[in-house]
Structures are given as C-alpha cells and as structure tokens.
Design a protein around this motif. Structure first.
Motif, PDB file in Angstrom:
ATOM      1  N   LEU A   1      21.749  18.678  -1.279  1.00  0.00           N
ATOM      2  CA  LEU A   1      20.517  18.038  -1.737  1.00  0.00           C
ATOM      3  C   LEU A   1      20.427  16.600  -1.248  1.00  0.00           C
ATOM      4  O   LEU A   1      19.353  16.127  -0.852  1.00  0.00           O
ATOM      5  N   LYS A   2      21.545  15.883  -1.264  1.00  0.00           N
ATOM      6  CA  LYS A   2      21.533  14.506  -0.762  1.00  0.00           C
ATOM      7  C   LYS A   2      21.217  14.468   0.729  1.00  0.00           C
ATOM      8  O   LYS A   2      20.472  13.598   1.206  1.00  0.00           O
ATOM      9  N   ALA A   3      21.791  15.415   1.465  1.00  0.00           N
ATOM     10  CA  ALA A   3      21.518  15.463   2.900  1.00  0.00           C
ATOM     11  C   ALA A   3      20.038  15.729   3.157  1.00  0.00           C
ATOM     12  O   ALA A   3      19.432  15.142   4.072  1.00  0.00           O
ATOM     13  N   LEU A   4      19.433  16.598   2.348  1.00  0.00           N
ATOM     14  CA  LEU A   4      18.000  16.855   2.471  1.00  0.00           C
ATOM     15  C   LEU A   4      17.208  15.593   2.166  1.00  0.00           C
ATOM     16  O   LEU A   4      16.267  15.238   2.902  1.00  0.00           O
ATOM     17  N   ASP A   5      17.574  14.882   1.095  1.00  0.00           N
ATOM     18  CA  ASP A   5      16.898  13.636   0.739  1.00  0.00           C
ATOM     19  C   ASP A   5      17.005  12.620   1.872  1.00  0.00           C
ATOM     20  O   ASP A   5      16.017  11.976   2.251  1.00  0.00           O
ATOM     21  N   ASP A   6      18.188  12.493   2.436  1.00  0.00           N
ATOM     22  CA  ASP A   6      18.387  11.545   3.542  1.00  0.00           C
ATOM     23  C   ASP A   6      17.520  11.906   4.745  1.00  0.00           C
ATOM     24  O   ASP A   6      16.968  11.027   5.419  1.00  0.00           O
ATOM     25  N   SER A   7      17.383  13.194   5.026  1.00  0.00           N
ATOM     26  CA  SER A   7      16.592  13.625   6.185  1.00  0.00           C
ATOM     27  C   SER A   7      15.102  13.364   5.994  1.00  0.00           C
ATOM     28  O   SER A   7      14.356  13.280   6.976  1.00  0.00           O
ATOM     29  N   LEU A   8      14.673  13.251   4.750  1.00  0.00           N
ATOM     30  CA  LEU A   8      13.253  13.029   4.451  1.00  0.00           C
ATOM     31  C   LEU A   8      12.935  11.564   4.186  1.00  0.00           C
ATOM     32  O   LEU A   8      11.787  11.225   3.889  1.00  0.00           O
ATOM     33  N   ALA A   9      13.939  10.700   4.309  1.00  0.00           N
ATOM     34  CA  ALA A   9      13.796   9.304   3.868  1.00  0.00           C
ATOM     35  C   ALA A   9      12.700   8.551   4.603  1.00  0.00           C
ATOM     36  O   ALA A   9      12.124   7.607   4.065  1.00  0.00           O
ATOM     37  N   GLY A  10      12.378   8.940   5.825  1.00  0.00           N
ATOM     38  CA  GLY A  10      11.374   8.211   6.586  1.00  0.00           C
ATOM     39  C   GLY A  10       9.948   8.585   6.255  1.00  0.00           C
ATOM     40  O   GLY A  10       9.005   7.941   6.737  1.00  0.00           O
ATOM     41  N   SER A  11       9.747   9.590   5.429  1.00  0.00           N
ATOM     42  CA  SER A  11       8.392  10.046   5.113  1.00  0.00           C
ATOM     43  C   SER A  11       7.668   9.045   4.218  1.00  0.00           C
ATOM     44  O   SER A  11       8.265   8.409   3.351  1.00  0.00           O
ATOM     45  N   THR A  12       6.369   8.918   4.448  1.00  0.00           N
ATOM     46  CA  THR A  12       5.553   8.066   3.580  1.00  0.00           C
ATOM     47  C   THR A  12       4.819   8.876   2.520  1.00  0.00           C
ATOM     48  O   THR A  12       4.006   8.325   1.785  1.00  0.00           O
ATOM     49  N   ASP A  13       5.093  10.186   2.448  1.00  0.00           N
ATOM     50  CA  ASP A  13       4.435  11.053   1.463  1.00  0.00           C
ATOM     51  C   ASP A  13       5.435  11.401   0.368  1.00  0.00           C
ATOM     52  O   ASP A  13       6.227  12.339   0.512  1.00  0.00           O
ATOM     53  N   PRO A  14       5.421  10.654  -0.744  1.00  0.00           N
ATOM     54  CA  PRO A  14       6.423  10.903  -1.783  1.00  0.00           C
ATOM     55  C   PRO A  14       6.309  12.286  -2.405  1.00  0.00           C
ATOM     56  O   PRO A  14       7.321  12.874  -2.803  1.00  0.00           O
TER      57      PRO A  14
ATOM     58  N   PHE B   1      12.321   6.847  -3.848  1.00  0.00           N
ATOM     59  CA  PHE B   1      11.206   6.532  -4.739  1.00  0.00           C
ATOM     60  C   PHE B   1      11.677   6.108  -6.120  1.00  0.00           C
ATOM     61  O   PHE B   1      10.992   6.304  -7.124  1.00  0.00           O
ATOM     62  N   THR B   2      12.871   5.539  -6.150  1.00  0.00           N
ATOM     63  CA  THR B   2      13.362   4.885  -7.361  1.00  0.00           C
ATOM     64  C   THR B   2      13.528   3.399  -7.070  1.00  0.00           C
ATOM     65  O   THR B   2      13.658   2.989  -5.918  1.00  0.00           O
ATOM     66  N   ASP B   3      13.510   2.604  -8.108  1.00  0.00           N
ATOM     67  CA  ASP B   3      13.645   1.153  -7.945  1.00  0.00           C
ATOM     68  C   ASP B   3      15.077   0.762  -8.267  1.00  0.00           C
ATOM     69  O   ASP B   3      15.452   0.631  -9.434  1.00  0.00           O
ATOM     70  N   ASP B   4      15.869   0.590  -7.215  1.00  0.00           N
ATOM     71  CA  ASP B   4      17.278   0.231  -7.384  1.00  0.00           C
ATOM     72  C   ASP B   4      17.383  -1.285  -7.536  1.00  0.00           C
ATOM     73  O   ASP B   4      17.679  -2.012  -6.586  1.00  0.00           O
ATOM     74  N   ALA B   5      17.121  -1.768  -8.733  1.00  0.00           N
ATOM     75  CA  ALA B   5      17.071  -3.208  -8.981  1.00  0.00           C
ATOM     76  C   ALA B   5      18.470  -3.743  -9.260  1.00  0.00           C
ATOM     77  O   ALA B   5      19.173  -3.245 -10.143  1.00  0.00           O
ATOM     78  N   PRO B   6      18.910  -4.762  -8.535  1.00  0.00           N
ATOM     79  CA  PRO B   6      20.249  -5.326  -8.755  1.00  0.00           C
ATOM     80  C   PRO B   6      20.298  -6.180 -10.022  1.00  0.00           C
ATOM     81  O   PRO B   6      19.258  -6.557 -10.581  1.00  0.00           O
TER      82      PRO B   6
ATOM     83  N   GLU C   1       0.807  -1.215   0.000  1.00  0.00           N
ATOM     84  CA  GLU C   1       0.000   0.000   0.000  1.00  0.00           C
ATOM     85  C   GLU C   1       0.848   1.276   0.000  1.00  0.00           C
ATOM     86  O   GLU C   1       0.305   2.376  -0.136  1.00  0.00           O
ATOM     87  N   ASN C   2       2.157   1.155   0.134  1.00  0.00           N
ATOM     88  CA  ASN C   2       3.016   2.335   0.149  1.00  0.00           C
ATOM     89  C   ASN C   2       3.869   2.370  -1.113  1.00  0.00           C
ATOM     90  O   ASN C   2       3.512   2.994  -2.093  1.00  0.00           O
TER      91      ASN C   2
END
Length: 547
Positions: free
Chosen positions: A381-394, A494-499, A181-182
């Motif tokens: 920008l990366k630091a900002l992204d990391d700080s928001l990583a726990g959010s469920t609102d993309p 919110f990207t799919d890091d597929a191995p 659902e997320n």
C-alpha cells in the motif's frame, strides 16, 4: 512625505504591480508557477529598500519539479514585534478562456476583448452583469488579477510605504507563496520555516494579514470587509462494496449503487448537516464525486462504488465529522439493505431474510490489512501511495489506495469504508484566543477611519467562505485532530505533517473584491482594490504593531 502623497504613490504602485504580476503566468503545477518567485524576487531586489538590504529578501523552498519557492521580504524597524502579510501567487487554469486564452494574463487587452465578445451576442444574466461591470470602467479582467495578484500588490505597496517611514516601529514581513489552489503546500512549508526565520532575524510575530480575494454580487458592501476567520473543510469519502450479480438475477447479490444512492440522499445538500457559529451558517455538504470502479462494460452489477463529499464547517471537529458521517452511512446502509430485502420478499413471494452490512473507518480497515497480510501488505500500500504522489487529483489517489486496501483486507460486501479523501483545512477564527480578540479590537477604529477617509464602508465578516491558506497561516494544529485525520486519510500526501514548535498568532483576511473568480469573467473592482485596500492593509499592520 505627507500621508496623501504616500497614499497616492501606494495606489499607483498597487495598480501597476497588479497588472505586471498578472502578466507573469503562474498556473498551479506549471513551470510558470516555479518561475514566478524568481521574477518577483528580482523585481523587489531593484527597489530602494532591498537594494540597501539584500539579505532581507530571500526565498523558502516549497515543493515540486521544478522546485517552487515562496518569496519573503522583510522591512525592519525598531523592536521585535512583527506582522506578516501573506498571499499566494498561483492561479487556476486559463483553459476556460477558450480562443481568448492568449490574452488571459494581459488584463487591459483581455478586458477589451471580453467587452467586444459580450456585445456581439445574446447574453445570460451573468454575462450581462459582466458587460455592465466592464462598461462602467470600474472592473478589470485577468486570470489571477482578482485571485489574487492584486492582493499581493496591495501587500507590497503597504510594505514599501512602511519602508518609506522615517521612524518605523516594528517590522513587516511580506510573503508570497505557491500552491494555494491545490493543497496549500506553499503556505504549509512557509509556516514550517517561520520559526527559523523568526530566530534568524530576532522577530516576535504578533499577527498576520492574509490578502486573499472575496466576491460580492451586489454593490461591494460584502467585499469591503475584514474577515475574522476562515471556513473549515473536510472531504469524507464512502467506498461502497456490494455483492455483484448478473443483471438477470438481481436478488442474488447486493447493489452497491442502491447503498451509495441512500448515502447521497442522506448527505447531499441536507440543511441539518450545516454548522451555525459566529452568527453565520455554513453550506451543507455536497457530493463531489460518485462513480463505480470498473473499466469495461458487462451485465454484472458493480462490485464497488466511490463517493466523495465536500463538508464545510464552522465548528465541527474531525472527530465530530467522522462520527456523524459514520452514523449517517450506517443508517443509509441499513435503509438500503432493508429496502432490497423487502423487494426480494415481494418479488419471490417468500421471506428473503435479513442481509447484514459492515461499516469501517480507514484506520479499522488498515488493522484488517495488517491482520491478514502483515507488513508485506502495508508495504504494498505504501508503494502504491508513493507511485501516486505526483498526482494533483486527491480523490483519484485516495480511491485507488482504498480499493487496494479493501482487496488486501479481503473485505466482502455489503460493506462501506469511510475516511477523508483529501487535505483537511482547519477552521480558524480570532475568537479562539485572547490575542485574536485584542487584534479585532485594534482593527475596529482602523476600519472606521479608513472608511471615512475613502467615503465608503468597511465591515467585519466572521468567516471567509472560500478554502484558503488562512487555515494554516499562524495556526498550530491540535495533536488529537492531526492523529485522527492522518489515521483515516489513505494518502500521506494529503495529510498535514506539521512539525513541533510551530508559531501561533492571530490572523485576519483583508483582500480585494470582485466577481466570478476562477471563471472567464473574473474581474477585480479597481477603485477599492487599488485605492482603498493598500491604505487599509498599511493602517491595519501599523495597528497590530503597536504595543
């Protein structure tokens, strides 16, 4: 054991297990979601097969704090050929049950309480339909009973029926995953783990059956179906940058709202933007979010406006969507600027000139960030992204990152930044491979026999219309698509890091049907879900296991 006896046992098991698992709450992102896998594993560990084979019942780490896990249960037979039965166990919130929330996960008392409530007041059309369904005795309510714990129960019932065969040919692997659902982190982590699972148990995975629920508003004919594919989803955004001005001097700036209004007009529910493929048509795009980016009130026109769209597809690629969206946004920007220039000319009584605008995709914006601020700006920008990583609102996460990137790049309006604001769900369909077409041919007689056996109808449907884990189940993403999406999605979360080395195999969806999933009146059609579905899943799995 006769087939009739085995079917009767599976029917009773599917019902009992559906109600039991629904009573285990598992709202996405809650501690209950993390606890669910422990409950399910413990329950399966007590069954006869896994009492004898405990090493074939295990969990796969997924994500979150507390950590969520997928449950995997393997029943072995002869040979390497294996079918995977898969479904998710997380549910949406119970908040919309209001005062009945304490009963939301207790199906039978909830059904009685809903009937009592509906009988006590005037009803709209949807409520009247729900009351009729409940009074028929064929429908049962419960958060997650339809979506999709009854699907999981059908898969487990089929697995246990397979375990009861004296001579088993092939293997069935059942998996229950969190987070559908997320952002499908459960299925994506399970997908990443499947190659190692296949190596560990020496399995050749030849097909998958997703067990998600569908809806039918009529007699159920649309719900009694085997889906050959699942719809694709893109979430394009437009970050509009205007030139703010005092409201008393509107032509001294450029209205971000006018630009955004033109973009919405050009995109929202426009039929020509829908896809036609496989004999079906996807819905047109809709605007999910439109807001200006400011915290307080003043009489200055807004500097920035954020738009996000939901664009469902049956055939368009990421490159198609980004290209089409850029063309639409460019035309809308031009239309808005020409309109405002014309208004200024008419208001002032003299030629106002021509205002120029700019459209950049997010990858191009990052190039400007790098040119202006270098690695230090990218690190911020990366630091900002990391700080928001726990959010469920993309959308909130993407909006904040794009806003910061536009500032780092020094972009001045009028301009529009475009990209993808949330996870892309790829379109999948059996017709995309020869193995998929063979799978469809094997399932046709299975469906016909099951329909005759149960005195009902079961049909193929081309596209599962709801966003589902099926997009990642057995699907190996194309490198070109992944690169374009990653470059134009602001948050790595919110990207799919597929191995590398992912398995690829054809999948279908065979699940329960009901009505109003995610709503207060969510209900499952019991006769089909408990009586027909476990039999259909079992027979379909056997057909796929055949050489």
């Amino acid at each position: 054991m006769t087939n009739d006896t085995a079917h009767a046992i599976a029917t009773a098991r599917a019902r009992d297990l559906s109600l039991l698992m629904t009573r285990w709450p598992s709202v996405t992102g809650s501690p209950d979601e993390a606890h669910f896998s422990q409950q399910l594993r413990a329950h399966l560990a007590e069954t006869p097969y896994f009492t004898r084979h405990p090493d074939q019942l295990f969990t796969v780490d997924s994500h979150g704090e507390p950590l969520t896990r997928s449950v995997a249960a393997l029943v072995r037979g002869s040979g390497r050929r294996t079918v995977v039965l898969a479904g998710h166990f997380d549910t949406v919130s119970i908040a919309n049950y209001g005062t009945l929330a304490p009963l939301a996960c207790d199906p039978e008392p909830l059904t009685e309480a809903l009937v009592k409530e509906l009988r006590s007041r005037p009803l709209n059309a949807a409520e009247a339909r729900a009351l009729t369904d409940f009074e028929s005795g064929d429908f049962i309510a419960g958060r997650g009973l339809l979506d999709m714990k009854s699907g999981l129960a059908a898969g487990i019932a089929a697995l246990e029926r397979f375990a009861g065969l004296e001579a088993r040919e092939g293997n069935i692997l059942f998996v229950a995953t969190p987070d559908e659902e997320n952002r499908s982190r459960g299925m994506r982590s399970l997908r990443n783990a499947l190659p190692e699972i296949a190596r560990r148990f020496d399995l050749d995975i030849v097909g998958g059956i997703n067990l998600d629920a569908s809806s039918c508003e009529r007699d159920g004919a649309e719900g009694r179906a085997v889906y050959l594919g699942s719809i694709g989803k893109f979430a394009p955004f437009a970050f509009v940058i205007g030139r703010p001005t005092h409201a008393g001097y509107p032509f001294n700036g450029t209205s971000a709202h006018r630009i955004s209004a033109e973009i919405v007009r050009a995109m929202d529910t426009v039929p020509e933007l829908s896809d036609e493929a496989f004999g079906e048509r996807s819905p047109p795009p809709v605007c999910l979010e439109a807001r200006d980016i400011r915290d307080g009130y003043d009489v200055t026109t807004p500097d920035r406006v954020w738009l996000s769209f939901n664009w469902l597809t049956h055939r368009r690629s990421a490159r198609d969507i980004l290209g089409d969206f850029q063309a639409i946004v460019s035309d809308a920007l031009e239309t808005a600027l020409r309109a405002q220039d014309d208004h200024a000319t008419r208001y002032r009584g003299r030629d106002a000139g021509k205002t120029e605008g700019l459209v950049l995709d997010y990858a191009e914006l990052l190039e400007r960030v790098t040119a202006r601020g270098g690695h230090a700006a990218l690190a911020r920008l990366k630091a900002l992204d990391d700080s928001l990583a726990g959010s469920t609102d993309p959308l909130k996460v993407s909006r904040e990152i794009v806003s910061a990137a536009a500032t780092e790049a020094g972009i001045e309006g009028p301009a529009v930044i475009i990209g993808f604001g949330s996870l892309h769900y790829p379109l999948v369909h059996l017709d995309q491979s020869e193995a998929g077409r063979r799978m469809q041919a094997r399932l046709q007689p299975v469906m016909e026999k099951a329909a005759a056996r149960h005195g009902t109808s079961i049909k193929f449907k081309q596209i599962f219309a709801g966003i589902s884990d099926m997009s990642f189940f057995g699907h190996r993403p194309e490198a070109g698509e992944t690169g374009l999406l990653t470059a134009n999605t602001p948050s790595a979360a919110f990207t799919d890091d597929a191995p590398d080395g992912l398995l690829s195999f054809p999948t279908v969806n065979i699940g329960p049907w009901g009505r109003d999933y995610h709503q207060k009146w969510e209900r499952v059609h019991a006769p089909y879900t408990f009586g027909v579905l476990p039999d259909l899943v079992f027979a379909s799995a056997l057909a796929c296991l055949g050489e």
